[in-house]
Enzyme design. Structure first.
Site, PDB file in Angstrom:
ATOM      1  N   CYS A  77       0.854  -1.196   0.000  1.00 45.78           N
ATOM      2  CA  CYS A  77       0.000   0.000   0.000  1.00 45.78           C
ATOM      3  C   CYS A  77       0.892   1.249   0.000  1.00 45.78           C
ATOM      4  CB  CYS A  77      -0.944  -0.008   1.207  1.00 45.78           C
ATOM      5  SG  CYS A  77      -2.096   1.381   1.128  1.00 45.78           S
ATOM      6  N   HIS A  98       4.508  -5.972  -7.582  1.00 47.94           N
ATOM      7  CA  HIS A  98       4.115  -4.825  -8.402  1.00 47.94           C
ATOM      8  C   HIS A  98       5.329  -3.889  -8.416  1.00 47.94           C
ATOM      9  CE1 HIS A  98       1.515  -0.937  -8.708  1.00 47.94           C
ATOM     10  NE2 HIS A  98       2.066  -1.257  -9.849  1.00 47.94           N
ATOM     11  N   GLY A 115      -5.481  -5.797 -12.401  1.00 46.01           N
ATOM     12  CA  GLY A 115      -6.479  -4.965 -11.733  1.00 46.01           C
ATOM     13  C   GLY A 115      -7.207  -4.083 -12.724  1.00 46.01           C
TER      14      GLY A 115
END
Ligand SMILES: Cc1cc2nc3c(=O)[nH]c(=O)nc-3n(C[C@H](O)[C@H](O)[C@H](O)COP(=O)(O)O)c2cc1C
Length: 315
Positions: free
Chosen positions: A98, A166, A222
């Protein structure tokens, strides 16, 4: 050709909620696992009701889901993982990616990735106090990619079932380019199969990554999939004629709309959910901003119902 490839839906807080996941699974049945957006401790050390609702087993029945936790220390992890266990899940994903300062400044997400001491305690607790199949989703670091080169030496000591990377720093948020070469580098350093995540929009993107990492066969998508619900079909080589595709999209949209209407009694909430859905879905139409504008402007659900059909007429 791609039968041995696995595809996962990335967790997007607010977008890939249980309603979306269930519809997507029932309608297409093409995603191998749906990662649930994170749960975290909020005010009063409690998980927000909306996050709890998203996690409830009855809301995920029949859908292959993996819960995700966002924490800053072993105490938070113990509480969150305990709740996930109590609900009967056997898999869990740890969020080390995050990027938002509200999370990272509190030592969560990429903030936890940066803090090797807290991270060790969290991982020791997760692997010793529970019997989950554990996966991890991580970024390159807060501002510097050197972080992850060092941190994988710590992470590799633990028997993760799945490594999802990622390759962006937190500073990049979701902008700029994902560093595919860094993914290739870590994949060879770790000598473990990793899941690639970041900016997959087409079969060509997969080919470019496979060129860098021969044998790469696990993908998390996503925004690309929210924008084009048929993306995985296309990647797998399936072709659609225009009319067939438009009909499928109309039916999928109907499925989503009805599901939100039965999940949320409040029209305002349904409208907000449909606007969020269209903020990505409009990208599959020839003029996304023109398609999305009247939907975004709709102030009442009745107005939304009046304006959305035009999108399908002028696709
Ligand atoms: C609005 C939004 C919400 C997100 N929420 C989460 C989350 O709850 N947990 C997580 O691990 N990643 C979250 N992400 C990151 C995505 O899972 C994914 O890593 C990122 O979008 C890159 O993949 P993509 O280019 O295929 O979308 C979020 C991203 C966005 C844009």
């Amino acid at each position: 050709m791609l039968s041995d490839h696995r595809f996962y839906l990335a967790p997007l807080q607010g977008f890939t909620d249980f309603v979306y996941r269930r519809c997507h699974h029932e309608f297409f049945g093409i995603v191998d696992e749906y990662y649930i957006p994170y749960i975290a401790l909020g005010p009063g050390q409690k998980i927000r009701n909306s996050q709890l609702r998203d996690l409830l087993p009855e809301n995920n029945a029949g859908v292959p889901v993996v819960p995700q936790v966002l924490c800053s220390n072993a105490g938070e992890l113990r509480k969150l993982a305990g709740d996930v266990k109590q609900m009967g899940y056997s898999k869990i994903n740890l969020n080390l990616g995050c990027p938002y300062p509200m999370a990272t400044k509190r030592g969560r997400g990429t903030g936890l990735l940066e803090n090797s001491e807290q991270l060790t305690q969290v991982l020791d607790t997760l692997f010793s106090a529970f019997d989950f199949q554990v996966s991890v989703k991580f970024r390159s670091g807060l501002v510097d990619e050197q972080t992850i080169r060092e941190r994988v030496q710590l992470l590799r000591k633990y028997p993760f079932e799945q490594w999802i990377f990622h390759p962006r720093t937190a500073k990049q948020l979701y902008k700029g380019v994902a560093n595919r070469r860094l993914f290739a580098e870590l994949s060879s350093t770790l000598a473990k199969p990793m899941v690639y995540n970041g900016d997959i929009q087409s079969a060509r993107d997969l080919d470019e990554i496979k060129h860098l990492v021969p044998g790469q066969n696990a993908w998390m998508i996503g925004r690309g999939l929210l924008s084009d619900p048929l993306l995985i079909h296309r990647i797998k080589g399936q072709a659609f004629d225009e009319c067939e595709e438009l009909n499928l999209m109309r039916e999928f949209h109907q499925c989503i709309f009805e599901a939100y209407r039965s999940a949320f009694q409040d029209d305002g909430q349904v409208l907000m959910k449909m606007k969020q859905f269209w903020s990505y879905f409009s990208h599959r139409f020839s003029n996304p901003s023109k398609t999305y504008k009247p939907i975004k402007k709709a102030s009442k659900l009745a107005k939304f119902i009046e304006v959305f059909p035009a999108a399908f007429h002028h696709s």
